[in-house]
Write a protein that holds these residues in place. Structure first.
Motif, PDB file in Angstrom:
ATOM      1  N   SER A 108      64.067  93.001  38.104  1.00  0.00           N
ATOM      2  CA  SER A 108      64.856  91.826  38.291  1.00  0.00           C
ATOM      3  C   SER A 108      64.527  90.626  37.194  1.00  0.00           C
ATOM      4  O   SER A 108      65.245  89.764  36.978  1.00  0.00           O
ATOM      5  N   VAL A 142      71.466 102.013  34.689  1.00  0.00           N
ATOM      6  CA  VAL A 142      71.120 101.978  35.880  1.00  0.00           C
ATOM      7  C   VAL A 142      69.793 101.986  36.358  1.00  0.00           C
ATOM      8  O   VAL A 142      69.484 101.808  37.484  1.00  0.00           O
ATOM      9  N   ARG A 168      73.474  94.929  32.038  1.00  0.00           N
ATOM     10  CA  ARG A 168      74.306  94.891  33.230  1.00  0.00           C
ATOM     11  C   ARG A 168      76.048  94.761  32.558  1.00  0.00           C
ATOM     12  O   ARG A 168      75.938  93.905  31.766  1.00  0.00           O
ATOM     13  N   SER A 218      68.682  99.090  37.758  1.00  0.00           N
ATOM     14  CA  SER A 218      69.372  98.487  38.823  1.00  0.00           C
ATOM     15  C   SER A 218      68.126  98.281  40.045  1.00  0.00           C
ATOM     16  O   SER A 218      67.353  98.785  40.203  1.00  0.00           O
ATOM     17  N   ILE A 257      72.350  95.589  38.390  1.00  0.00           N
ATOM     18  CA  ILE A 257      71.264  95.904  37.435  1.00  0.00           C
ATOM     19  C   ILE A 257      70.522  94.349  37.119  1.00  0.00           C
ATOM     20  O   ILE A 257      71.303  93.196  37.012  1.00  0.00           O
ATOM     21  N   GLY A 311      75.401  99.889  42.463  1.00  0.00           N
ATOM     22  CA  GLY A 311      74.137 100.367  41.332  1.00  0.00           C
ATOM     23  C   GLY A 311      74.334  99.547  40.099  1.00  0.00           C
ATOM     24  O   GLY A 311      73.413  98.952  39.483  1.00  0.00           O
ATOM     25  N   LYS A 312      75.395  99.767  39.758  1.00  0.00           N
ATOM     26  CA  LYS A 312      75.807  99.315  38.228  1.00  0.00           C
ATOM     27  C   LYS A 312      75.991  97.659  38.304  1.00  0.00           C
ATOM     28  O   LYS A 312      75.564  97.161  37.229  1.00  0.00           O
ATOM     29  N   TYR A 341      76.681  90.676  39.370  1.00  0.00           N
ATOM     30  CA  TYR A 341      75.383  90.934  40.244  1.00  0.00           C
ATOM     31  C   TYR A 341      75.665  90.477  41.416  1.00  0.00           C
ATOM     32  O   TYR A 341      75.316  90.976  42.746  1.00  0.00           O
TER      33      TYR A 341
END
Length: 535
Positions: free
Chosen positions: A319, A202, A162, A205, A156, A152-153, A114
């Motif tokens: 998140s 995603v 993720r 994301s 996540i 984007g991946k 991340y």
């Protein structure tokens, strides 16, 4: 600013000031109104991914953010263990994985994936990640779509969805821009589509969904043409050295600076970025209950209507971050703006209430003033009438018919021919008498003058005493439409002078009334009193 890259074979890396970090380079580039090119960004993140993969394989947990990345002895960008600490820079905090934001503990390989995605996003867009972020190709439509997919991946929010393979991420990024980066081991990018727990998804994301088929809609943001992007020349032996840049190819950041100087424009731009994400991702904790989830549009509407205030908790379901609304960088400006509007309205209502109160006080004062004036007028009128000595001496007489008795209190026994008090001649109109002295004769021959109401020689008989006997006298059958006037002079308890007149004239009735009056009696008094009665 330098473009980090692999040093040339056999070259000796130049020494780099220990204070130089990726954060200082990013901030310096943003201050100039520029962004790092794709080549620069890939040259940094690929060696960082490989370095992190080795450290995590040894069981190390790290804080990964731009302030922790610096050039190593070999000239490549790597995580410096001395700088891998809890970030103090607000932008660095945005690069930590959401699960680390809650605990501020160092992260594993999944958390580092991340962080690498967040760092790469900031380098190529010049903006930090967060709910108000845009997709990279919305900011620069010439960025490769493959790069946007990788970011984007990597970013996540839910770690269970993720990818957790830094080697596969480094290999995939290398193939986006292989010109200036070291070559990582070839690892299948398919490993980025599955994690140890669940499939990569995603929809969790941090990047908002694509606004168009190819994500090329800019939502009013001017894209920088590829031909206008400054591609700096660099020294491979000095990856953080100063590059040679063709500044004429870099667009002037005037519009961005004007935006920064205009609070209204900044707020509108932030609102547009937040509302570009249609996902219902925000849950508000109010009164110990969860409300939502809301989209950004719905949340801003609730804040504007004061349904939610700054100290209410806000959780981002993407998140996983949770804190008061006023502590969210993206939503705090709207809370503050709503608070200002609420205070302004409260002030306006207070002004209106004060004006109404003043108006009411003015009306009350006017009423009191008018009442005082009227009261003073009444007092003055009473005082004036009292001084004039005006009295109402009318007495109602009961008998066959109702009548009024007038007592000549102004003049008593006035001498001279002019003192007849308005009486007619002997007998008057329709007069008649049964014998004896007339009222006028006694009045003409009475020389004693007494002014009543001034306390000097008050009459012996009062008005009530004079009127009482006349209430019981006989009117001798006088009809109702006949007006009868009786004038009596009283002395020593007897009628010493009587005059009766009738209208229409009737001598018989007048003579009968005359005899009735002369037969009445009063309290004896040596003074002569006069009384007139009308029927």
């Amino acid at each position: 600013m330098a473009l980090p890259s692999a040093p040339a074979p056999g070259a000796t890396p130049k020494s780099v000031p220990p204070s130089t970090t990726l954060r200082s380079l990013i901030d310096a580039r943003i201050a100039e109104g520029k962004r790092m090119s794709i080549e620069e960004a890939i040259a940094v993140v690929v060696p960082v991914c490989l370095d992190l993969q080795e450290r995590h394989a040894r069981g190390e947990k790290l804080y990964v953010h731009p302030s922790s990345i610096a050039p190593a002895a070999d000239g490549l960008a790597k995580v410096n263990p001395r700088l891998s600490v809890v970030p103090t820079n607000a932008k660095d905090k945005h690069c930590l994985a959401p699960e680390l934001m809650r605990t501020l503990e160092p992260g594993d390989e999944c958390a580092s994936v991340y962080s690498v995605g967040a760092i790469l996003y900031e380098m190529v867009t010049g903006r930090h990640v967060g709910p108000g972020m845009k997709r990279p190709r919305e900011i620069d439509p010439y960025l490769p779509e493959a790069l946007e997919v990788l970011i984007g991946k990597a970013m996540i929010g839910d770690r269970s969805h993720r990818p957790a393979d830094l080697g596969a991420l480094a290999s995939a990024m290398y193939h986006v821009a292989p010109q200036k980066s070291i070559h990582p081991p070839e690892i299948s990018e398919a490993r980025l589509d599955a994690s140890a727990e669940l499939d990569v998804d995603v929809k969790f994301s941090m990047l908002p969904p694509q606004p168009g088929a190819h994500g090329a809609e800019t939502s009013g943001v001017s894209a920088i043409p590829r031909g206008g992007t400054a591609v700096p020349q660099f020294d491979a032996n000095d990856p953080y050295g100063a590059p040679v840049i063709d500044r004429s190819a870099v667009p002037a950041p005037g519009s961005s600076r004007r935006l920064m100087d205009d609070p209204t424009a900044r707020l509108a731009a932030l609102k547009a970025r937040l509302e570009a994400d249609p996902r219902p991702r925000y849950v508000v904790i109010k009164d110990m209950m969860d409300h939502g989830p809301f989209t950004a549009v719905e949340l801003l509407q609730q804040i504007a209507s004061n349904a939610f205030v700054g100290d209410h908790g806000l959780r981002d379901e993407i998140s996983g971050q949770q804190m008061p609304i006023q502590d969210w960088e993206e939503f705090a400006p709207f809370v503050h703006q709503t608070h200002l509007v609420r205070e302004k309205k409260a002030e306006e209502r207070a002004v209106v209430r004060a004006a109404d109160a003043d108006k009411k006080r003015g009306v009350a004062k006017t009423i009191v003033a008018v009442a005082c004036i009227l009261a003073l007028g009444v007092v003055l009128t009473g005082w004036f009438l009292k001084k004039r000595g005006q009295h109402n001496d009318d007495v109602v007489v009961a008998g066959d018919r109702m009548g009024s008795i007038e007592v000549n209190g102004d003049v008593k026994g006035k001498s001279g021919k002019g003192g007849r008090g308005g009486g007619g001649g002997r007998g008057g109109s329709g007069g008649g008498f049964s014998g004896g002295t007339s009222f006028e004769s006694v009045l003409d021959n009475n020389n004693e003058t007494i002014v009543m109401g001034q306390g000097q020689d008050t009459p012996d008989l009062t008005n009530a005493e004079l009127a009482a006997p006349l209430r019981h006298m006989s009117l001798c059958g006088a009809p109702d439409d006949m007006h009868v006037t009786v004038r009596v002079a009283v002395k020593m308890g007897r009628a010493v002078g009587v005059t009766v007149s009738t209208n229409p004239p009737n001598p018989g009735i007048a003579a009968c009334i005359d005899r009735s009056v002369r037969g009445l009696g009063w309290r004896p008094s040596p003074k002569t009193d006069f009384v007139t009665t009308n029927y």
